[in-house]
Design an enzyme around this catalytic site. Structure first.
Site, PDB file in Angstrom:
ATOM      1  N   SER A  94      -2.743 -50.466  42.635  1.00 61.63           N
ATOM      2  CA  SER A  94      -2.140 -49.578  41.639  1.00 61.63           C
ATOM      3  C   SER A  94      -0.658 -49.918  41.454  1.00 61.63           C
ATOM      4  O   SER A  94      -0.342 -51.057  41.101  1.00 61.63           O
ATOM      5  CB  SER A  94      -2.380 -48.120  42.041  1.00 61.63           C
ATOM      6  OG  SER A  94      -2.144 -47.246  40.969  1.00 61.63           O
ATOM      7  N   ASP A 215     -12.514 -46.409  36.379  1.00 59.93           N
ATOM      8  CA  ASP A 215     -11.131 -46.009  36.635  1.00 59.93           C
ATOM      9  C   ASP A 215     -10.636 -45.099  35.515  1.00 59.93           C
ATOM     10  O   ASP A 215     -10.488 -45.527  34.371  1.00 59.93           O
ATOM     11  CB  ASP A 215     -10.247 -47.255  36.729  1.00 59.93           C
ATOM     12  CG  ASP A 215      -8.902 -46.981  37.379  1.00 59.93           C
ATOM     13  OD1 ASP A 215      -8.430 -45.828  37.293  1.00 59.93           O
ATOM     14  OD2 ASP A 215      -8.337 -47.917  37.959  1.00 59.93           O
ATOM     15  N   HIS A 242     -10.672 -45.217  40.488  1.00 61.12           N
ATOM     16  CA  HIS A 242      -9.392 -45.857  40.783  1.00 61.12           C
ATOM     17  C   HIS A 242      -9.162 -46.030  42.276  1.00 61.12           C
ATOM     18  O   HIS A 242      -8.649 -47.071  42.716  1.00 61.12           O
ATOM     19  CB  HIS A 242      -8.257 -45.014  40.181  1.00 61.12           C
ATOM     20  CG  HIS A 242      -6.903 -45.621  40.335  1.00 61.12           C
ATOM     21  ND1 HIS A 242      -6.502 -46.722  39.621  1.00 61.12           N
ATOM     22  CD2 HIS A 242      -5.850 -45.272  41.136  1.00 61.12           C
ATOM     23  CE1 HIS A 242      -5.249 -47.037  39.951  1.00 61.12           C
ATOM     24  NE2 HIS A 242      -4.840 -46.172  40.877  1.00 61.12           N
TER      25      HIS A 242
END
Length: 265
Positions: A94, A215, A242
């Site tokens: 991320s 996601d 995610h």
């Protein structure tokens, strides 16, 4: 837990295992333990695993000023060097993927290979601005609602559906009580403004980009675009939300380690 001072920040990091260096860079609101701790046992037999907490996370202490990718990248690299792990393989998740992409371009002598999970080069598009703007506002006004949103959008619908009501409430309680909220707010501000597109174009290391098909935080299009930007990058997908290190830990580790080991042959 070890600490190294880098530009007046006291950066905490964990080191486990033996072998070549593997640096794991956590995401927004996470830290080296919450994002990666449950994976260390799968990795430490083959790598010296370094898990830094960049500013705003874990036990790292700094001056509280706005964050930037160059500052966080310097903290990650400084921790890896202090651990004696350079040069290293590098994996980022991320926001950590954005930081890892920057490191791969700006610190090429320290990096052997790169894995970018659920990453994004820029937070400028309108959906990302809506997403991270909502995070920013909920952190200020309703942290329990923010915790609920993390569970609802961080995992795939099937994963959440399998949790009991009690498990959901326990997870919400753990997020509310365990999060470093002021630090997360600073990291969200960086999510809203960062752009590492230019660095991504300059990466010349073996790179694997992994998107997550379900996601809802950073849609898969961002990972695909990142892979298309990096010269020669490989692309793979996980059937996951995610928070793939938590939802699909075995599958993620397999993808990452197969890629890294192939590069050593």
């Amino acid at each position: 837990m070890a600490v190294v001072e880098i530009d007046r920040a006291k950066v905490s990091y964990r080191v486990d295992g033996h072998g070549p260096g593997l640096v794991l860079v956590h995401g927004t609101g996470g830290n080296g333990e919450s994002n990666w701790g449950h994976l260390v046992g799968r990795l430490a037999a083959d790598w010296t695993v370094v898990r830094p907490d960049y500013a705003g996370s874990g036990a790292t202490a700094d001056d509280g000023q706005p964050l930037s990718v160059p500052v966080l990248a310097a903290q990650v690299v400084g921790a890896a060097r202090a651990a004696g792990a350079a040069p290293f393989d590098l994996a980022g998740f991320s926001l950590g993927a954005s930081i890892a992409a920057y490191i791969a371009a700006e610190y090429p002598d320290d990096v052997r290979a790169v894995v970018l999970l659920a990453g994004f080069a820029s937070g400028a598009d309108s959906r990302m601005q809506l997403e991270f703007g909502l995070w920013r506002d909920l952190i200020r006004t309703d942290r329990r609602a923010m915790a609920r949103l993390v569970l609802l959008t961080g995992f795939s619908p099937d994963f959440v559906r399998e949790l009991t009501v009690q498990q959901i409430e326990e997870n919400i309680d753990a997020i509310v009580s365990g999060n470093q909220w002021e630090g997360m707010a600073r990291q969200v501000a960086l999510d809203l403004s960062l752009d590492v597109s230019e660095q991504a174009r300059r990466i010349n290391k073996p790179t694997l980009v992994i998107g997550c098909t379900q996601d809802q935080m950073v849609p898969t299009a961002h990972a695909r675009a990142l892979a298309a930007t990096i010269p020669g990058a490989r692309y793979a997908e996980l059937e996951s939300g995610h928070l793939a290190p938590l939802e699909k830990p075995d599958e993620f580790v397999r993808l990452m380690t197969d890629f890294l080991r192939a590069g050593k042959q």
